[in-house]
Design a protein around this motif. Structure first.
Motif: not given
Lengths: 92, 497
Positions: B224-228, B231-234, B239-250
């Motif tokens: 993810s590209v952090l863009i102040p 999407n900084d607050r998003h 992170s929570r969603i992609v982890k829940a779906k099974g991504a193993f590293l962010h």
């Protein structure tokens, strides 16, 4: 009825495989359109494919020499607006 | 038992520090064995591996099917190091030649990725032809691919067929309203689609692709590209969603938006995040997700260890002149990989043996955390001269141990008294990037920078040359403790000094 690719093309290959008439070919310094083959996708697609994927404003022209993706249409950086932004940044 | 190297989880994360629980003390410690086996020698997936193993990208994928506001498709430069930039484009046959040449010359190179300069899956023929030839000719090289995800669901079978077990998806948002601020258009079903509708389709395809990959057992890293302000607050939600779906590293990376790059963000003055903002977000996400902090945001044709680029040694002209016998090279590579693995095993065993003694002398839990910078050329030891360092690795030492925070780029100040554009000397630049650090560990340091560093509240330390990084940091932290330096806040120390 044919389009033309001009020197601002960055040779990204995006248009080449999409052309229903194989009118687009790799060339130096930039890709070219074979005017005899190009029919602007008439009858094949609702939108001309090369024009719809090209990332560079102004790189493809119509038969009248007008850009099919005019300045500001893709990047959202409208020339006048851009000049204002630069002025504001310099003032800040 | 708590282990000394935490790497990933902020000390104030609630409950069990999952980043360090388990039988090993690297960031992968809590991962199942079958995943660890896939990443132990992948420099882009394992923090530990990136000190020992190298990677390369081949630029076979020029076309893209979306536009991102942080990308300028016109850009093509030999002196820039950032994603999407290449100096020569290769046809698959040339790319394979290059990979074999690099693998024979740099035996530590274990991973070949296709990452652009456009989107690899928007160039499926070139991408998969390259993978197919490499799987045949160089079975000892891991293959991976990164994508914006738009056409990912269409290519899952093909990816699985070529035994590609690492895929990176760039996911900057899960909300189309946020996406509309990042993606001006996509090319979808033979049409250019703009605005919120475009972002909604892209997000749907990314999430679908992620689910399909996980279902196939393919490892997924999310970038993810952090863009102040955009999407900084998003991103914590992403992170929570992609982890829940099974991504193993962010991997949250800072936006690069210099005006001269000519991107939308560069031209409209959108700033990138500060090192502190990036770290804060990574810490916020780390309660939920395994975070990657060692990414160097490399070029789409990078060659070598992370952070280095040896592309110049492998131009098409030079490769044509090389005579590569890959089956022979493969034997040599296997020997070298075995030696590296032996060294790594020995280091891990030594760390485990030390855990007990560290337990005994561990600082009192009340001590405050300290940021330290390290100059290193790799191998996990302090082996770079302060003045030659092009980047510093940042670690945090605290009562719970040592964890890797990230890296910060600088200009090697020994390269002369040049300035870096805005009238700032290279030494000043180094001092600025070390902001927040109290110690800088290096193999050697000259007399000249010593004073300015101390004045800035950063103690130079050259006493731990060639020692393993974590051991040295812990030793310095313990020394600070016994000298009473952990009682005061750094600001107070500066006043005293």
């Amino acid at each position: 009825m044919a389009f033309e690719i001009i020197e601002s093309c960055v040779n990204c290959w995006a248009c080449e495989p999409l052309c229903p008439n194989q009118a687009i070919y790799e060339a130096r310094p930039h890709f070219m359109i074979d005017a005899d083959k190009c029919n602007e996708c008439a009858g094949d697609f609702e939108e001309s494919q090369c024009v719809s994927i090209c990332p560079i404003e102004g790189a493809i022209l119509n038969e009248s020499g007008e850009p099919l993706n005019p300045p500001g249409s893709l990047t959202g950086i409208v020339p006048e607006k851009f000049a204002k932004l630069v002025a504001r940044q310099q003032a800040a | 038992m708590e282990l000394p190297v935490l790497n990933n989880v902020a000390p104030d994360a609630s409950g069990c520090q999952s980043g360090s629980c388990g039988s090993t003390d690297d960031q992968m410690g809590h991962l199942p064995e079958h995943i660890r086996e896939k990443v132990f020698n992948h420099p882009c997936y394992s923090e530990e591996a990136h000190h020992y193993f190298a990677r390369m990208h081949v630029a076979v994928a020029p076309a893209c099917n979306i536009q991102c506001h942080y990308c300028n498709r016109k850009y093509d430069c030999a002196n820039e190091s950032r994603p999407g930039v290449v100096s020569e484009l290769h046809h698959p046959v040339q790319a394979v030649k290059k990979v074999l040449a690099v693998a024979a010359t740099i035996p530590q190179m274990t991973v070949l990725g296709i990452a652009g300069p456009g989107d690899p899956l928007a160039n499926p023929e070139r991408t998969f032809e390259t993978f197919r030839m490499l799987a045949e000719q160089a079975p000892d090289i891991k293959l991976c691919v990164s994508t914006n995800g738009l056409s990912l669901p269409d290519h899952i079978d093909e990816l699985a067929k070529h035994n590609i077990d690492h895929v990176t998806i760039t996911i900057n948002c899960v909300d189309p309203d946020v996406g509309a601020l990042i993606y001006p258009w996509i090319f979808w079903k033979n049409k250019r689609i703009k605005g919120r509708e475009a972002a909604a389709i892209l997000i749907e395809q990314q999430q679908k692709g992620l689910e399909m990959l996980v279902a196939r057992g393919i490892l997924v890293k999310v970038n993810s590209v952090l863009i102040p302000g955009v999407n900084d607050r998003h991103l914590a939600e992403v992170s929570r969603i992609v982890k829940a779906k099974g991504a193993f590293l962010h991997n949250v990376m800072p936006l690069i938006s210099e005006a001269e790059h000519g991107t939308f963000y560069g031209m409209t003055g959108q700033r990138g995040p500060t090192a502190e903002e990036l770290q804060a977000l990574q810490d916020e996400c780390s309660g939920d997700m395994n975070m990657m902090r060692h990414c160097r945001q490399c070029r789409a044709d990078a060659v070598g260890m992370l952070g280095e680029d040896r592309g110049d040694e492998f131009t098409m002209e030079k490769i044509e002149a090389m005579d590569i016998n890959y089956p022979e090279a493969m034997k040599m590579r296997a020997e070298i990989h075995a030696a590296i693995n032996e060294e790594l095993d020995a280091k891990r065993a030594a760390k485990h043996a030390k855990v007990h003694s560290i337990e005994e002398i561990r600082p009192k839990p009340a001590t405050r955390p300290v940021l330290m910078a390290v100059a290193t050329r790799g191998s996990g030891v302090i082996n770079e001269h302060f003045g030659h360092a092009r980047e510093f690795l940042i670690y945090e030492a605290s009562a719970s141990g040592v964890r890797f925070i990230g890296h910060r780029k600088t200009v090697a100040y020994c390269e002369g008294g040049d300035t870096c554009g805005d009238g700032m000397s290279a030494l000043d630049k180094s001092i600025e990037v070390l902001s927040g650090c109290e110690v800088v560990l290096c193999s050697k340091i000259g007399f000249e920078p010593w004073g300015p560093l101390e004045k800035a509240g950063i103690t130079p330390n050259g006493e731990h040359a060639m020692e393993p990084i974590e051991d040295a940091i812990l030793a310095v932290y313990e020394e600070m403790l016994s000298n009473g330096k952990l009682d005061a806040r750094p600001a107070e120390q500066q006043k005293v000094a």
